[in-house]
Scaffold this motif. Sequence first.
Motif, mmCIF file in Angstrom:
data_model
loop_
_atom_site.group_PDB
_atom_site.id
_atom_site.type_symbol
_atom_site.label_atom_id
_atom_site.label_comp_id
_atom_site.label_asym_id
_atom_site.label_seq_id
_atom_site.Cartn_x
_atom_site.Cartn_y
_atom_site.Cartn_z
ATOM 1 N N GLY A 20 34.286 74.185 49.591
ATOM 2 C CA GLY A 20 35.550 74.009 50.378
ATOM 3 C C GLY A 20 36.679 74.872 49.693
ATOM 4 N N LEU A 21 37.746 74.986 50.265
ATOM 5 C CA LEU A 21 38.951 75.766 49.946
ATOM 6 C C LEU A 21 39.435 75.423 48.502
ATOM 7 C CD1 LEU A 21 42.006 75.829 52.204
ATOM 8 C CD2 LEU A 21 42.296 75.328 49.728
ATOM 9 N N ASP A 22 39.435 74.382 48.091
ATOM 10 C CA ASP A 22 40.163 74.063 46.897
ATOM 11 C C ASP A 22 39.163 74.531 45.579
ATOM 12 O OD1 ASP A 22 42.217 72.914 47.846
ATOM 13 O OD2 ASP A 22 41.304 70.645 47.533
ATOM 14 N N SER A 23 37.891 74.144 45.844
ATOM 15 C CA SER A 23 36.961 74.466 44.533
ATOM 16 C C SER A 23 36.548 76.163 44.682
ATOM 17 C CB SER A 23 35.354 73.699 44.822
ATOM 18 O OG SER A 23 34.886 74.172 46.099
ATOM 19 N N ALA A 24 36.809 76.639 45.794
ATOM 20 C CA ALA A 24 36.617 78.139 45.794
ATOM 21 C C ALA A 24 37.762 78.896 44.992
ATOM 22 C CB ALA A 24 36.648 78.650 47.259
ATOM 23 N N SER A 45 35.620 73.132 54.765
ATOM 24 C CA SER A 45 36.229 72.040 54.268
ATOM 25 C C SER A 45 35.704 70.679 55.137
ATOM 26 C CB SER A 45 37.694 72.208 54.118
ATOM 27 O OG SER A 45 38.027 73.455 53.441
ATOM 28 N N CYS A 46 35.414 71.070 56.323
ATOM 29 C CA CYS A 46 35.315 69.806 57.286
ATOM 30 C C CYS A 46 34.322 68.850 56.789
ATOM 31 C CB CYS A 46 34.767 70.129 58.617
ATOM 32 S SG CYS A 46 34.751 69.306 59.827
ATOM 33 N N LYS A 94 39.421 67.731 63.276
ATOM 34 C CA LYS A 94 40.032 66.470 63.460
ATOM 35 C C LYS A 94 40.112 65.478 62.293
ATOM 36 C CE LYS A 94 38.540 66.371 68.243
ATOM 37 N NZ LYS A 94 37.255 66.209 68.859
ATOM 38 N N CYS A 95 39.138 65.756 61.471
ATOM 39 C CA CYS A 95 39.172 64.713 60.154
ATOM 40 C C CYS A 95 40.257 65.095 59.125
ATOM 41 C CB CYS A 95 37.633 65.155 59.559
ATOM 42 S SG CYS A 95 37.326 66.534 58.751
ATOM 43 N N ASP A 96 40.255 64.198 58.349
ATOM 44 C CA ASP A 96 41.278 64.181 57.145
ATOM 45 C C ASP A 96 41.312 65.523 56.557
ATOM 46 O OD1 ASP A 96 43.284 62.922 55.883
ATOM 47 O OD2 ASP A 96 42.108 62.167 54.467
ATOM 48 N N SER A 97 40.249 66.060 56.139
ATOM 49 C CA SER A 97 40.052 67.405 55.626
ATOM 50 C C SER A 97 40.536 68.598 56.367
ATOM 51 C CB SER A 97 38.494 67.617 55.055
ATOM 52 O OG SER A 97 38.456 68.560 54.057
ATOM 53 N N ARG A 126 43.911 70.882 55.543
ATOM 54 C CA ARG A 126 43.619 72.474 55.514
ATOM 55 C C ARG A 126 44.373 73.170 56.528
ATOM 56 N NH1 ARG A 126 38.341 75.921 54.263
ATOM 57 N NH2 ARG A 126 38.505 77.661 55.546
ATOM 58 N N LYS A 127 44.323 72.570 57.561
ATOM 59 C CA LYS A 127 45.285 73.383 58.765
ATOM 60 C C LYS A 127 46.585 73.278 58.465
ATOM 61 C CE LYS A 127 43.697 72.072 62.921
ATOM 62 N NZ LYS A 127 43.729 71.554 64.037
#
Length: 224
Positions: free
Chosen positions: A13-17, A188-189, A201-204, A208-209
């Motif tokens: 995902g975005l954070d870990s990258a 991330s989804c 649509k999900c929380d993640s 991110r959006k």
Amino acid sequence: MNDKKAVVLLSGGLDSATVVAMAKAQGYSCYTMSFDYGQRHRAELQAAERVASQLGVVEHKVIGLNLNGIGGSALTDSTIDVPETPEEGIPVTYVPARNTVFLSLALGWAEVIGARDLFIGVNAVDYSGYPDCRPEFIEAFERMANLATKAGVEGRGFSIQAPLQNLSKAQIIQEGIRLGVDYAITVSCYQADDEGRACGKCDSCRLRKAGFQAAGVEDPTRYH
């Protein structure tokens, strides 16, 4: 080979990258670890491979776990729907004890390869309210790590690094862009399809959006 080694938890995902890029920028040789734990969003594992390759880590390891064997989360139990509207309290996407389990396995690998630092992309600002993302948890795990290991007992203690802890999603994205992270290859989804396309649509996805919007950066996420 740089003897300043770090084990970095990499979900894809975005954070870990971003965390991998930050650890590399600090001069660490990075050993990344992902988990095939029965999650419904398995496309993140391919994303982790892409990130590890692009950022030039020393070794990328995927550990198989059967967290769907205990269930209790929308991410590991297909009978529980991933929520698509904000919830109060700790959401059903919380996976019981996940970061404790992941950090424990990363700790074991760190001890084997002689790494003193473990990096994790937890965040206490723009996040989903998970209890194992809080600073108190990271501090407690670090204490435990130094009690529970041969290296810790012999004075070669461990440090748990959580460099995103107090950053907003927009700040994380801006830092990643500065360090050359290609967010188009991340996933991330919570319910990404097999090609890694996000639901939006999900929380993640919502976090991110909103992060890309707040950062003033074009969102490279592919949606289905």
